[in-house]
Design a protein around this motif. Sequence first.
Motif, mmCIF file in Angstrom:
data_model
loop_
_atom_site.group_PDB
_atom_site.id
_atom_site.type_symbol
_atom_site.label_atom_id
_atom_site.label_comp_id
_atom_site.label_asym_id
_atom_site.label_seq_id
_atom_site.Cartn_x
_atom_site.Cartn_y
_atom_site.Cartn_z
ATOM 1 N N LEU A 181 40.175 -21.849 65.033
ATOM 2 C CA LEU A 181 39.710 -22.231 66.367
ATOM 3 C C LEU A 181 38.735 -21.193 66.937
ATOM 4 O O LEU A 181 37.736 -21.550 67.563
ATOM 5 C CB LEU A 181 40.916 -22.402 67.307
ATOM 6 C CG LEU A 181 41.802 -23.618 66.985
ATOM 7 C CD1 LEU A 181 43.036 -23.632 67.888
ATOM 8 C CD2 LEU A 181 41.027 -24.929 67.118
ATOM 9 N N VAL A 182 39.033 -19.908 66.691
ATOM 10 C CA VAL A 182 38.139 -18.853 67.175
ATOM 11 C C VAL A 182 36.769 -18.957 66.486
ATOM 12 O O VAL A 182 35.711 -18.885 67.128
ATOM 13 C CB VAL A 182 38.766 -17.455 66.933
ATOM 14 C CG1 VAL A 182 37.755 -16.346 67.215
ATOM 15 C CG2 VAL A 182 39.999 -17.268 67.811
ATOM 16 N N ALA A 183 36.800 -19.178 65.163
ATOM 17 C CA ALA A 183 35.542 -19.280 64.416
ATOM 18 C C ALA A 183 34.751 -20.522 64.832
ATOM 19 O O ALA A 183 33.519 -20.482 64.958
ATOM 20 C CB ALA A 183 35.827 -19.317 62.912
ATOM 21 N N LEU A 184 35.464 -21.628 65.065
ATOM 22 C CA LEU A 184 34.790 -22.867 65.475
ATOM 23 C C LEU A 184 34.132 -22.682 66.843
ATOM 24 O O LEU A 184 32.994 -23.130 67.058
ATOM 25 C CB LEU A 184 35.808 -24.014 65.513
ATOM 26 C CG LEU A 184 35.247 -25.413 65.764
ATOM 27 C CD1 LEU A 184 34.352 -25.864 64.615
ATOM 28 C CD2 LEU A 184 36.384 -26.423 65.958
ATOM 29 N N LEU A 185 34.838 -22.003 67.749
ATOM 30 C CA LEU A 185 34.274 -21.735 69.075
ATOM 31 C C LEU A 185 33.034 -20.845 68.943
ATOM 32 O O LEU A 185 32.007 -21.088 69.588
ATOM 33 C CB LEU A 185 35.326 -21.080 69.976
ATOM 34 C CG LEU A 185 34.863 -20.735 71.392
ATOM 35 C CD1 LEU A 185 34.530 -22.013 72.173
ATOM 36 C CD2 LEU A 185 35.938 -19.938 72.137
ATOM 37 N N GLY A 186 33.144 -19.811 68.093
ATOM 38 C CA GLY A 186 31.999 -18.926 67.864
ATOM 39 C C GLY A 186 30.807 -19.679 67.305
ATOM 40 O O GLY A 186 29.664 -19.485 67.737
#
Lengths: 141, 221
Positions: free
Chosen positions: B16-21
Amino acid sequence: MFADRGYCEAVIMRVCVGLAGLLLLGGCGHGATAGPSSAALGFARAVTAHQGGRACSLLAPATRAQLESSQGKPCAEAVLGQSVPSSNAVRRADQYGTESRVMLDKDVVFVARFSLGWRVVAAACKDRGQKLPYDCQISGG
Amino acid sequence: MPRDIGIGLAFGILFLVALLGQAIAGFDVYNNEQVSQGLQTMTFVQYLVSASFMADVMENWQSEYLQFLLYIVATVWLVHRGSPESKQPGDEGRMSDAKQLVGAHAKRTSPAWAKTGGWRTWVYGRSLSLVMGTIFVLSWLSQSIAGWSTYDASQLRAYEHPVSWPGYVTSADFWSRTLQNWQSELLAVGSMAVFAVYLRERGSSESKLVGSAHDATGETP
């Protein structure tokens, strides 16, 4: 223990169904072409009716600026000096995201969506073949 | 309790963090291009549901799911002596019901569909590849549709002819996006299986024990 397993299976099932729906919906980028068609036809009709101000109100900001800069005249005057074919009907419109190509009965017009609505980014375009870009007399550069 | 599901939890959060980034960076790139071409910018929410973002996400998803699908299915029949990722040479194939604990050989704790036999056991015995394969096909299909929309939008921005969906899926753009992902995934998974013959990661379930022999196959802690 078994209640937990059933709950997990239900959650997994819901996630899978939701994921499948998201995947299919996400791929669809097409929309109605009434807006692009209306802008393209409105622009052609305004030029034909010598309504320069109305025609310019349907041009994209960059296209308008380019026209004024290249002609050295206010847009309303410059646009009437262009050879825009006098079209009266829409033959076909293709829309991909915020971009659209509208094929009128006598012209091809490129239209894009802005915050104020659909605006003409290029008009009086000649087809130079499938592999080459259209040659547009009015364009944003 | 979270410790018991640490792998799924940690990778779910990292995802989720990578997708948001990716969304934030992609949003910035997209709007910069729009401004440079005198076109309308998007809001962040509009970008999240745009074909451009979807194509970028889906092209990576499909390749990841294909990678694991191939790995899951290929390791049924292929072995690699010394790799912890491999079965023992000689065990190639679907293996016997007795070894797989299905039908009459199922244990009390075996899943219900492993016990029943018939089509349910057949399907359950391939459920991992069926689900991974379905996600792969859906995400690749989604990439093709979203990529088509993005490609044709860029064609129209350049006053060029749009192409049909069949035209797009046979285009260089589609296969360039697809194969650049496939080659890297295949390299990573293949090299891990081979590196793990000779290299160790103490404590990892993906590695043999540090003291295991190089030709010890399929041994994980």
